[in-house]
Design a protein around this motif. Structure first.
Motif, short mmCIF file in Angstrom:
data_model
loop_
_atom_site.label_atom_id
_atom_site.label_comp_id
_atom_site.label_asym_id
_atom_site.label_seq_id
_atom_site.Cartn_x
_atom_site.Cartn_y
_atom_site.Cartn_z
N GLY A 1 -6.77 -1.06 1.67
CA GLY A 1 -5.54 -0.29 1.79
C GLY A 1 -5.48 0.46 3.11
N HIS A 2 -6.60 1.05 3.50
CA HIS A 2 -6.67 1.76 4.78
C HIS A 2 -6.44 0.81 5.94
N THR B 1 1.28 5.50 0.26
CA THR B 1 0.65 6.74 0.72
C THR B 1 0.87 7.76 -0.38
N VAL C 1 0.87 -1.18 0.00
CA VAL C 1 0.00 0.00 0.00
C VAL C 1 0.91 1.23 0.00
N ALA D 1 -2.80 -0.17 6.14
CA ALA D 1 -1.95 0.94 6.57
C ALA D 1 -2.17 1.28 8.04
N PHE E 1 -4.41 6.15 0.74
CA PHE E 1 -3.85 4.80 0.83
C PHE E 1 -4.29 4.01 -0.39
N TYR E 2 -3.32 3.64 -1.22
CA TYR E 2 -3.58 3.03 -2.52
C TYR E 2 -3.00 1.63 -2.54
N LEU E 3 -3.86 0.63 -2.67
CA LEU E 3 -3.45 -0.77 -2.72
C LEU E 3 -2.76 -1.03 -4.06
N THR E 4 -1.52 -1.55 -4.02
CA THR E 4 -0.75 -1.70 -5.26
C THR E 4 -0.37 -3.14 -5.60
N HIS F 1 -10.99 -1.65 -2.48
CA HIS F 1 -9.52 -1.51 -2.55
C HIS F 1 -9.05 -0.43 -1.58
N THR G 1 -7.39 9.74 -2.58
CA THR G 1 -7.02 8.38 -2.18
C THR G 1 -5.63 8.39 -1.54
#
Length: 169
Positions: free
Chosen positions: A138-139, A46, A44, A142, A61-64, A134, A59
């Motif tokens: 992600g949140h 930031t 994830v 994190a 927190f971005y799930l990658t 997502h 967004t």
């Protein structure tokens, strides 16, 4: 309880290369790695609340990680967002916890900088609906367990196919 996979804001060149590989494009607005796979790769990121081109970006927190993204996409394809949005209207305790998650998200983004265009707007549909699992996952990754109840639920649901405590990179 701290997030078990959170590692702080340090981003190194290797992270940016991995993110480019994961996303299939140049990553934008990366200011930190909010959570890492157990192998050390970004899970994830930031992101800045305002991108380099000046556009606001809510967004944080971005799930990658592609396997995590795929597992969550499968949940979304099953229609959980509509079901969980209905739950928010029927379960006051869940709605209150989700509102607290929204407030946490806003505080985390505000710590990175204030962007008036997105003031009060978090992500994922918070605090009144469920729009993007997502973002919620992600949140949760994190912030750690107990902060985002629906992100935590989504993580539990994807556990048979993807787990944050096992590398699937």
């Amino acid at each position: 309880m701290p997030a078990p996979y959170a590692t702080g804001p340090t981003v190194v060149d290797r992270d940016l290369e991995t993110l480019r590989e994961q996303l299939g494009r140049v990553p934008r607005g990366v200011v930190g790695i909010a959570a890492r796979c157990v192998c050390g790769r970004p899970l994830v990121v930031t992101t800045a609340p305002r991108l380099d081109d000046g556009s606001p970006f809510p967004t944080t927190f971005y799930l990658t990680c592609p396997p995590a993204v795929q597992a969550v996409s499968t949940l979304e394809a099953g229609g959980l967002m509509k079901e969980w949005t209905a739950r928010l209207a029927q379960e006051p305790e869940l709605a209150a916890a989700y509102r607290r998650a929204h407030e946490h998200y806003l505080a985390q983004r505000e710590a990175l900088g204030r962007v008036e265009e997105i003031d009060g707007i978090s992500a994922g549909g918070m605090p009144t609906r469920v729009k993007c699992l997502h973002v919620l996952v992600g949140h949760s990754l994190a912030a750690g367990p107990g902060v985002n109840p629906l992100g935590d639920e989504a993580l539990a649901l994807v556990r048979p196919t993807w787990r944050p405590d096992r590398c699937s990179c």
